[in-house]
Design a protein around this motif. Structure first.
Motif, short mmCIF file in Angstrom:
data_model
loop_
_atom_site.label_atom_id
_atom_site.label_comp_id
_atom_site.label_asym_id
_atom_site.label_seq_id
_atom_site.Cartn_x
_atom_site.Cartn_y
_atom_site.Cartn_z
N SER A 53 -36.92 23.22 -27.61
CA SER A 53 -36.53 23.34 -26.27
C SER A 53 -37.72 22.09 -25.73
CB SER A 53 -36.93 24.53 -25.53
OG SER A 53 -36.74 24.24 -24.01
N LYS A 56 -36.63 18.63 -27.32
CA LYS A 56 -35.48 18.06 -26.56
C LYS A 56 -35.64 17.55 -25.38
CE LYS A 56 -32.99 20.87 -23.85
NZ LYS A 56 -32.96 20.86 -22.77
N SER A 57 -36.56 18.31 -24.57
CA SER A 57 -36.97 17.81 -23.15
C SER A 57 -37.34 16.41 -23.19
CB SER A 57 -37.78 18.95 -22.43
OG SER A 57 -37.13 20.10 -22.13
N ASP A 82 -31.99 19.45 -35.11
CA ASP A 82 -32.11 20.42 -34.28
C ASP A 82 -31.88 20.31 -32.79
OD1 ASP A 82 -32.50 22.06 -36.52
OD2 ASP A 82 -34.68 22.42 -36.34
N LEU A 83 -32.07 19.16 -32.38
CA LEU A 83 -32.14 18.72 -30.86
C LEU A 83 -30.75 18.54 -30.49
CD1 LEU A 83 -35.15 16.61 -30.83
CD2 LEU A 83 -35.20 19.01 -30.58
N HIS A 86 -28.04 20.41 -28.25
CA HIS A 86 -28.63 20.72 -26.84
C HIS A 86 -28.80 19.49 -25.94
CE1 HIS A 86 -29.85 24.42 -28.81
NE2 HIS A 86 -30.12 24.06 -29.76
#
Length: 201
Positions: A53, A56-57, A82-83, A86
């Motif tokens: 998270s 990604k942000s 993994d990003l 999302h």
């Protein structure tokens, strides 16, 4: 002319903190404005620079901000893929193209952005990697000139056939990066070179 602005992020592994200071100074001496690194809180898992998270942000923030026009990944390692599920792909389709620089694990980001958005990326040196200019500064200089738009973003590549069979045809297509592929040879790898090139838009 306004200098190109670089935002450094860590979408994959942590590390290279002791390397970045001098390399950021080097980029600034070449005329770039280097914005503060977007950091994530420490991850309990030691192989990534933060949670999915948080990483990604930081990537999304760098993509949508108006302050930068180049995103440079500090290093590869593990975790970029993994990003990808999302990311706000529909919103990104309305965004202007922004250069993303990196190799190794960052190839997953290049692949996704080309597939989803047809955004070219620069498969090249990262300032938080020990491979930055390890044996020669040629690849670093090539990258700098490319980011300053002094280098043509297209070109040709001579390849050798795998057999003696003569096809007799000219083949054209898209160049796509991957880890440790050899186009413009990069002396930063001790044995196997990686490529410094960008995908033609």
């Amino acid at each position: 002319m306004t200098p190109p602005a670089i935002r450094i992020i860590r979408p994959s592994s942590r590390g290279g903190e002791d390397l970045l200071k001098d390399r950021i100074l080097d980029l600034e001496n070449h005329g770039f404005k280097v914005l503060p690194i977007l950091e994530s809180p420490p991850s309990p898992w030691p192989f990534t620079a933060g949670s999915i998270s948080d990483r990604k942000s930081n990537l999304v923030s760098a993509l949508f901000e108006t302050e930068s026009n180049i995103i440079m990944c500090a290093r590869g390692g593990y975790g970029a893929s993994d990003l990808l599920p999302h990311l706000p792909w529909e919103e990104l389709r309305h965004q202007s193209h922004k250069w993303i620089v990196g190799f190794s694990d960052i190839s997953a980001i290049h692949s996704a952005f080309w597939t989803q958005l047809k955004w070219p990326g620069i498969h090249g040196p990262m300032p938080g990697s020990t491979l930055w200019g390890q044996s020669s500064q040629d690849d670093i200089q090539f990258l700098i000139e490319l980011m300053l738009q002094r280098k043509d973003q297209s070109g040709s590549l001579e390849i050798s056939p795998l057999s003696d069979h003569k096809i007799g045809t000219k083949t054209e297509g898209w160049m796509f990066g991957g880890d440790r592929k050899s186009t413009r040879l990069n002396s930063s790898h001790l044995v196997i070179s990686y490529a410094v090139f960008c995908l033609k838009k």
